[in-house]
Design a protein around this motif. Sequence first.
Motif, mmCIF file in Angstrom:
data_model
loop_
_atom_site.group_PDB
_atom_site.id
_atom_site.type_symbol
_atom_site.label_atom_id
_atom_site.label_comp_id
_atom_site.label_asym_id
_atom_site.label_seq_id
_atom_site.Cartn_x
_atom_site.Cartn_y
_atom_site.Cartn_z
ATOM 1 N N ASN A 1 15.289 61.408 1.875
ATOM 2 C CA ASN A 1 16.093 60.898 0.560
ATOM 3 C C ASN A 1 15.906 59.662 0.278
ATOM 4 O O ASN A 1 15.933 59.284 -0.755
ATOM 5 C CB ASN A 1 17.559 61.274 1.025
ATOM 6 C CG ASN A 1 17.667 62.893 1.313
ATOM 7 O OD1 ASN A 1 17.083 63.460 0.618
ATOM 8 N ND2 ASN A 1 18.840 63.108 2.101
ATOM 9 N N LYS B 1 24.757 54.517 1.325
ATOM 10 C CA LYS B 1 24.783 55.302 2.704
ATOM 11 C C LYS B 1 25.777 56.444 2.594
ATOM 12 O O LYS B 1 27.072 55.669 2.426
ATOM 13 C CB LYS B 1 24.925 54.143 3.592
ATOM 14 C CG LYS B 1 24.856 54.959 5.022
ATOM 15 C CD LYS B 1 24.816 54.112 6.114
ATOM 16 C CE LYS B 1 24.781 54.578 7.497
ATOM 17 N NZ LYS B 1 23.962 54.516 8.448
ATOM 18 N N LYS B 2 25.850 57.492 2.502
ATOM 19 C CA LYS B 2 26.645 58.484 2.584
ATOM 20 C C LYS B 2 27.493 58.395 3.819
ATOM 21 O O LYS B 2 26.930 58.516 4.838
ATOM 22 C CB LYS B 2 26.256 59.696 2.079
ATOM 23 C CG LYS B 2 25.404 59.856 0.860
ATOM 24 C CD LYS B 2 24.675 61.063 0.665
ATOM 25 C CE LYS B 2 24.094 61.050 -0.720
ATOM 26 N NZ LYS B 2 23.042 59.967 -0.742
ATOM 27 N N PRO B 3 28.931 58.406 3.733
ATOM 28 C CA PRO B 3 29.794 58.521 4.862
ATOM 29 C C PRO B 3 29.534 59.667 5.623
ATOM 30 O O PRO B 3 29.568 61.006 5.020
ATOM 31 C CB PRO B 3 31.237 58.327 4.319
ATOM 32 C CG PRO B 3 31.223 58.849 3.113
ATOM 33 C CD PRO B 3 29.767 58.549 2.364
ATOM 34 N N GLU B 4 29.545 59.800 6.985
ATOM 35 C CA GLU B 4 29.332 61.001 7.788
ATOM 36 C C GLU B 4 30.669 61.664 8.153
ATOM 37 O O GLU B 4 31.700 60.873 8.075
ATOM 38 C CB GLU B 4 28.656 60.368 9.197
ATOM 39 C CG GLU B 4 27.403 59.910 8.928
ATOM 40 C CD GLU B 4 26.748 59.528 10.372
ATOM 41 O OE1 GLU B 4 27.328 59.869 11.397
ATOM 42 O OE2 GLU B 4 25.809 59.049 10.358
ATOM 43 N N PRO B 5 30.750 62.781 8.099
ATOM 44 C CA PRO B 5 32.175 63.624 8.259
ATOM 45 C C PRO B 5 32.569 63.344 9.773
ATOM 46 O O PRO B 5 32.076 63.057 10.546
ATOM 47 C CB PRO B 5 31.777 65.065 8.140
ATOM 48 C CG PRO B 5 30.198 65.211 8.279
ATOM 49 C CD PRO B 5 29.838 63.856 8.051
ATOM 50 N N LEU B 6 33.947 62.977 9.524
ATOM 51 C CA LEU B 6 34.688 62.709 11.066
ATOM 52 C C LEU B 6 34.833 63.906 11.910
ATOM 53 O O LEU B 6 34.846 65.093 11.629
ATOM 54 C CB LEU B 6 35.995 62.419 10.647
ATOM 55 C CG LEU B 6 36.282 61.044 9.722
ATOM 56 C CD1 LEU B 6 37.797 60.897 9.598
ATOM 57 C CD2 LEU B 6 35.826 59.882 10.594
ATOM 58 N N GLN B 7 34.091 63.900 13.067
ATOM 59 C CA GLN B 7 34.213 64.708 14.280
ATOM 60 C C GLN B 7 35.285 64.452 15.110
ATOM 61 O O GLN B 7 35.854 63.398 15.447
ATOM 62 C CB GLN B 7 32.984 64.369 15.028
ATOM 63 C CG GLN B 7 31.674 64.450 14.294
ATOM 64 C CD GLN B 7 31.392 66.248 13.838
ATOM 65 O OE1 GLN B 7 31.942 67.112 14.416
ATOM 66 N NE2 GLN B 7 30.470 66.302 12.835
#
Length: 88
Positions: free
Chosen positions: A3, A73-79
């Motif tokens: 990407n 930078k795309k935020p990562e989903p919260l786990q």
Amino acid sequence: MNNKNTGILATIAAIMICGCPGLFLCLFGAITAAGQGTFNDASLSPAVGFALICLALLLLLIPVAVAFFTLRKKPEPLQPPQDLPPAS
């Protein structure tokens, strides 16, 4: 191709397609708005110059937007935390 490479290529393409013509259009609009622009020995109105400057600014914003949306930078989903005790 990952990407980041795709984003860099899209940004370069947007700069070549929109950024360079936008710079030249901005220069021509500034000359016309100052009252120095002529076309076929007829003087152009300064209003045409101001309109060209506005169009040039829109063209210059396109590569900035492409770079922002493709290279950020795309935020990562919260786990959810895995070590929570079971609810009783």
